[in-house]
Design a protein around this motif. Structure first.
Motif, short mmCIF file in Angstrom:
data_model
loop_
_atom_site.label_atom_id
_atom_site.label_comp_id
_atom_site.label_asym_id
_atom_site.label_seq_id
_atom_site.Cartn_x
_atom_site.Cartn_y
_atom_site.Cartn_z
N ALA A 8 0.83 -1.21 0.00
CA ALA A 8 0.00 0.00 0.00
C ALA A 8 0.87 1.26 0.00
O ALA A 8 0.61 2.22 -0.73
N GLY A 9 1.93 1.24 0.81
CA GLY A 9 2.84 2.38 0.85
C GLY A 9 3.52 2.60 -0.49
O GLY A 9 3.72 3.75 -0.92
N LYS A 10 3.89 1.52 -1.18
CA LYS A 10 4.51 1.65 -2.50
C LYS A 10 3.55 2.30 -3.49
O LYS A 10 3.94 3.17 -4.28
N GLU A 11 2.27 1.89 -3.44
CA GLU A 11 1.29 2.48 -4.36
C GLU A 11 1.10 3.98 -4.08
O GLU A 11 0.96 4.77 -5.01
N ARG A 99 -2.75 -10.80 -0.66
CA ARG A 99 -2.10 -9.69 0.07
C ARG A 99 -1.65 -8.60 -0.91
O ARG A 99 -1.73 -7.41 -0.62
N ILE A 100 -1.18 -9.03 -2.08
CA ILE A 100 -0.78 -8.04 -3.10
C ILE A 100 -2.00 -7.24 -3.55
O ILE A 100 -1.95 -6.00 -3.65
N LEU A 101 -3.10 -7.96 -3.80
CA LEU A 101 -4.34 -7.28 -4.23
C LEU A 101 -4.83 -6.32 -3.16
O LEU A 101 -5.16 -5.15 -3.45
N LEU A 106 -5.75 -0.91 -0.89
CA LEU A 106 -5.64 0.07 0.21
C LEU A 106 -4.81 1.28 -0.21
O LEU A 106 -5.13 2.42 0.17
N GLY A 107 -3.76 1.05 -0.99
CA GLY A 107 -2.93 2.17 -1.45
C GLY A 107 -3.70 3.11 -2.36
O GLY A 107 -3.67 4.34 -2.18
#
Length: 275
Positions: A8-11, A99-101, A106-107
């Protein structure tokens, strides 16, 4: 949850680097300020509550703008990354596909939330403070508008994931995303109007309100323009709210289902996708 938070932080960082956050925030803020001050112009003689009028104006703006921003933000979340090879790299890490999805969802939802809260929040504060503060009922309606705007954006983010996981080319996913926006924001209501005309209004009054639940944009509109008495007066839906017997709780539940269904569909598509 650690992996989900990292993704999420990366997105969010990607959206900041690509100027998505700044562009969406500035666009929402600029249009919100214009609508706020144009809409509050006649309130001095009509004794209307400026913040309640602002909620009516921003609800109409949200229906067109937030779904489009959400779709453009996330349509290449999987098709684009698969084409660039970054999705395959991500799948080599010790984490699961759901988890990736969830991290991506969330991001992207956080990006919509940041743009909505800052863009609309600034306009709402200006409308409230310009008149020396508004009544608590108007502030509750405004907070509900912010929350449901984020929910509406989440619905279309999940829809964009379905498009992105159904095709290989990002350009095809973009076309599907624009088609989704046209259908749910513009064409669905025209279809209902055509249905009423073709049947000469013979649709049962007890059935017709539930047809509105088939479109998340209509759910959003009904909730924000009819759930609060002070907003309902200015939206012109005072009479309709009596005929459409859909409670605010039911409308919120329907909007939640609209988030869960395409997100679940995305998880199913992602689980069976071969790279």
């Amino acid at each position: 949850m650690g992996t989900v938070g990292l993704i999420a932080g990366k997105e969010i960082r990607d959206a900041v680097r690509n100027r998505w956050v700044a562009a969406a925030t500035l666009l929402l803020a600029a249009l919100a300020f214009v609508l706020t001050f144009l809409g509050s112009t006649p309130t001095g003689t009509l004794e209307a509550k400026p913040l309640a009028v602002t909620v009516v104006s921003l609800a109409s703006l949200t229906i067109f703008l937030v779904p489009l921003i959400a779709l453009l933000l996330s349509y290449d979340a999987f098709a684009g990354e698969a084409q660039r090879g970054t999705l395959l790299l991500l799948l080599t890490y010790p984490t699961t596909r759901w988890r990736i999805l969830l991290g991506k969802f969330l991001g992207h939802t956080a990006v919509i939330a940041i743009a909505t809260i800052i863009g609309y929040g600034a306009a709402g504060l200006a409308a409230g403070l310009a008149t020396g503060g508004s009544d608590p009922a108007s502030w509750r309606a405004f907070v509900a508008l912010l929350a449901t705007s984020i929910m509406l954006g989440s619905v279309f983010i999940a829809m964009a994931y379905v498009a992105s996981l159904s095709v290989r080319e990002p350009s095809t996913a973009a076309g599907i995303a624009i088609g989704l926006w046209l259908f749910f924001v513009l064409l669905f209501d025209l279809g209902l109007l055509g249905l009423l005309v073709s049947t000469k209004g013979q649709i049962s009054p007890t059935v017709f309100p539930y047809l509105l639940l088939l479109d998340p944009a209509d759910i959003f509109r009904l909730f924000n323009l009819s759930a609060f008495d002070n907003v309902r007066v200015f939206s012109g839906l005072a009479g309709l709210s009596g005929a459409v017997n859909l409670s605010p709780g039911l409308l919120l539940a329907a909007l939640t289902v609209w988030i869960a269904l395409p997100l679940g569909w995305s998880a199913w598509l992602f689980r069976g996708r071969e790279l």
